[in-house]
Design an enzyme around this catalytic site. Structure first.
Site, PDB file in Angstrom:
ATOM      1  N   SER A 536      52.518 -23.651 -26.649  1.00 32.01           N
ATOM      2  CA  SER A 536      53.018 -23.453 -27.679  1.00 32.01           C
ATOM      3  C   SER A 536      52.733 -22.720 -29.149  1.00 32.01           C
ATOM      4  CB  SER A 536      53.926 -24.169 -27.267  1.00 32.01           C
ATOM      5  OG  SER A 536      56.086 -23.903 -28.460  1.00 32.01           O
ATOM      6  N   ASP A 616      58.244 -15.641 -20.498  1.00 29.60           N
ATOM      7  CA  ASP A 616      58.062 -16.062 -21.599  1.00 29.60           C
ATOM      8  C   ASP A 616      58.577 -15.598 -22.710  1.00 29.60           C
ATOM      9  OD1 ASP A 616      58.218 -18.083 -24.271  1.00 29.60           O
ATOM     10  OD2 ASP A 616      56.209 -18.213 -23.771  1.00 29.60           O
ATOM     11  N   HIS A 648      57.902 -19.588 -20.139  1.00 30.84           N
ATOM     12  CA  HIS A 648      57.355 -21.549 -21.119  1.00 30.84           C
ATOM     13  C   HIS A 648      56.455 -22.087 -20.646  1.00 30.84           C
ATOM     14  CE1 HIS A 648      56.619 -21.332 -25.605  1.00 30.84           C
ATOM     15  NE2 HIS A 648      57.087 -22.516 -25.406  1.00 30.84           N
TER      16      HIS A 648
END
Length: 672
Positions: A536, A616, A648
């Site tokens: 991330s 995602d 994600h």
């Protein structure tokens, strides 16, 4: 001679212990039982909780409900756990435990466990499933969250018409006319989350009708509504803004349980959530943010006087987030969980003066509940060396383990020793990092090291346990694991958090690299064999590192943003980039251009593994594809690890196994 024999005996004993233990493997990580929040019985004698196990062969998670004496002892499984039995809630008289289960193969429904009889019966059959169950004080009904068609509510015939119409469509095409049409890993359907009143005998009612989610979407979920002690009123959170993709503004509403018009009781422009009635019914406590569009604004503790309608802030000196709240039984204080310098600390806040009283600051605590007599606090807690378990603590005592689900497993696994250190970051600001040494550490050796960069960016590495990015899994491969908490990390005051916004590749990058200098200077670290990995925002920082330093021998970028402008056009929560980069890319392009890693692709040289999930929608897969394309065209050694069925996070057990194996092998290839 005696000294030699003594040393020999110690050596033999150490060898014997080593022979009985092993360093952690993925099978150990998967075998750990994942403990849920403690739910104490009305008489204070028992704790109910859910616990999950991983079935690798079936590639799924299974969970069951357990009971354990509040004073400690052996846990007893009370549901079959063949699928997912979760979210136990005691009836007010302690005779039943409500929970949700998908044992019938469809959506999760509510089941009632008879404590005396030891049997369960199904209560609901809702087309939109059931979750987040709480009892009414009279014990004759439940409040729960279910997905409903707004024009139908709980009308079964209306719902069936919608379902039949959807099933009859010849294509799966969508015609979209507004933003936030998909979120995290799911597309927005025609249904909305509503709170239902479900009597034990009788028909359910929709308490939050209308076109909005009430409660709203939450990654954590479960604390967005409550029922008053007299059972007459519901308080809930909802976001009723016109543009949900660009606003974080959520408010609290109250509505009579018997039915009526909802009343908005908050007016701040940020997010208001997590409402809790005081046991005496005089107050509603909640968590509140001041600014719209800023999802990482300081979560403050606020109090609503139900008699006067006045709202006030408590614990105004607190500069770290309030993450959860729990009332004392006498309504004189509130227990809060606060991130604090890599710990999940527990404080008690007295209502009379708003004073903070520390209860616990070790490991990562969460999910606080208080015994009926107010003397004992129960919570779950984890550390870098052990998964979460349920603990108890007195106000002036030390934590005591209540559950022991993973004790036998942990006896056989040798963990790496953990510590923390402080160093000077950008501008001389103090920065904390966590350190995990390899198991069976030998100070005379030189070890390769891996720097792990957390997501967020407003997040943190905690002295806690995670099943993704588990530090012990890296240490078990023989790496010194370095986990910095640079600018943007929570738990170091809100000023520290806010210094990342608009400055993604600035002070945060210096904070990390100064930490790498500190790591490389350690006598047991091989300065020529250091890699870095992140997900991330951590993936973004890996991409930024690619274009700005050759310090690392190898990199791993998971679900990271490579092109800030293209990511803006494909992500869903637009408030996030618009806050972080001070607007959109066409009106305010400066920061998008300044901090976008793809602008520095000509400098990419470090071998890099790129990992991304097709589902995602936070950081769409195009970001990973762009990065991999640039690496390949630049001739940089690189691989792309693709998950067609993950969002994600990599959550499916077999996918997680592949992820750990692939990442570990990639690091080994370049660092060993």
């Amino acid at each position: 001679m005696k000294k030699v024999l003594f040393c020999l005996a110690l050596s033999l004993a150490a060898l014997a212990v080593a022979a009985q233990t092993h360093v952690m493997t993925f099978d150990d990580l998967a075998a750990a039982r994942r403990i849920g929040a403690p739910k104490i019985s009305p008489d204070g004698k028992w704790i109910a909780y859910d616990a999950s196990t991983i079935d690798m062969a079936a590639n799924q998670r299974r969970s069951a409900i357990y009971l354990v004496p509040a004073a400690g002892g052996a846990s007893r499984q009370i549901t079959d756990g063949k699928k997912q039995d979760e979210g136990p809630a005691w009836s007010p008289d302690g005779k039943m435990i409500a929970y949700v289960s998908n044992r019938d193969g469809g959506e999760k429904q509510v089941y009632l466990y008879d404590v005396a009889g030891g049997t369960s019966r199904k209560l609901t059959d809702l087309s939109g499933g059931a979750g987040n169950v709480i009892w009414t004080p009279a014990g004759d009904a439940l409040l729960l969250v279910s997905d409903v068609y707004p024009d139908c509510g709980v009308d079964a015939a209306c719902t069936k018409t919608h379902l039949d119409t959807e099933a009859a469509k010849p294509t799966k095409t969508r015609l979209i006319d507004g933003l936030l049409f998909r979120h995290w890993k799911a597309w927005q359907e025609a249904t909305r989350s509503h709170i239902l009143y479900v009597p034990l005998a009788g028909a359910p009612r929709d308490l939050t009708p209308g076109p909005f989610d009430a409660p709203p979407f939450s990654v954590g979920g479960g604390d967005e509504f409550d029922v008053s002690p007299d059972g007459k009123e519901l308080v809930y959170a909802s976001k009723t803004v016109k543009n949900p993709a660009t606003s974080t503004n959520g408010d609290l509403f109250v509505v009579p349980i018997a039915g009526g018009t909802a009343k908005r009781i908050t007016s701040r422009t940020g997010d208001d959530t997590g409402p809790r009635y005081s046991p005496d019914g005089k107050w509603i406590a909640w968590r509140s943010q001041a600014r719209d569009g800023y999802e990482s604004d300081l979560f403050e503790l606020w109090l609503y006087n139900r008699a006067t309608g006045a709202s006030t802030r408590l614990a105004g000196s607190l500069t770290n987030w309030v993450e959860s709240i729990a009332w004392s039984p006498d309504s004189r204080s509130i227990f809060i969980v606060v991130p604090e310098k890599s710990k999940g600390a527990i404080y008690e806040v007295t209502i009379a003066d708003g004073a903070l009283h520390p209860i616990l600051a070790q490991g990562t605590a969460d999910s606080v509940t208080v015994s009926p007599d107010g003397r004992t606090i129960y919570f779950d807690m984890a550390a870098l060396t052990h998964p979460a378990g349920i603990y108890s603590v007195q106000r002036d005592g030390s934590p005591v383990a209540v559950t022991h689900d993973n004790d036998e497993l942990l006896k056989s696994v040798e963990m790496g020793a953990t510590s923390d250190l402080w160093y000077a970051g950008a501008g001389g600001t103090d920065v904390q990092a966590l350190l995990v040494k390899p198991p069976r550490f030998d100070a005379s050796k030189k070890y390769p090291a891996v720097v792990l960069i957390h997501g967020g960016p407003q997040g943190a590495w905690n002295d806690g346990w995670t099943y993704r990015w588990n530090a012990q899994m890296f240490a078990a491969r023989g790496y010194v694991v370095f986990m910095p908490n640079p600018r943007g990390s929570v738990g170091y005051g809100q000023k520290f958090v806010e210094e990342i916004s608009g400055d993604w590749g600035g002070k945060c990058y210096i904070d990390i690299m100064n930490g790498v200098d500190k790591l490389a200077a350690m006598p047991f670290v091989d300065a020529n064999r250091i890699g870095a990995a992140g997900a991330s925002f951590g993936g973004y920082m890996i991409d930024w590192i690619l274009g700005h330093t050759d310090r690392f021998k190898v990199l791993v970028s998971h679900d990271g943003t490579d092109n800030l402008e293209s990511s803006y056009g494909a992500t869903e929560e637009l408030w996030f980039p618009e806050w972080e980069f001070k607007g959109n890319p066409w009106d305010n392009p400066e920061l998008y251009e300044k901090w976008s890693p793809h602008k520095f692709a000509k400098n990419f040289r470090t071998p890099t593994l790129v990992s991304h999930g097709e589902l995602d929608y936070r950081v769409p897969i195009g970001e990973g594809l762009q990065l991999f394309t640039a690496l390949q065209r630049r001739g940089v050694p690189s691989k792309f690890l693709y998950f067609p069925d993950e969002g994600h996070w990599v959550l499916k057990p077999q996918n997680s196994k592949v992820w750990y194996a692939t990442v570990g092998a990639w690091l080994d290839q370049w660092l060993k």
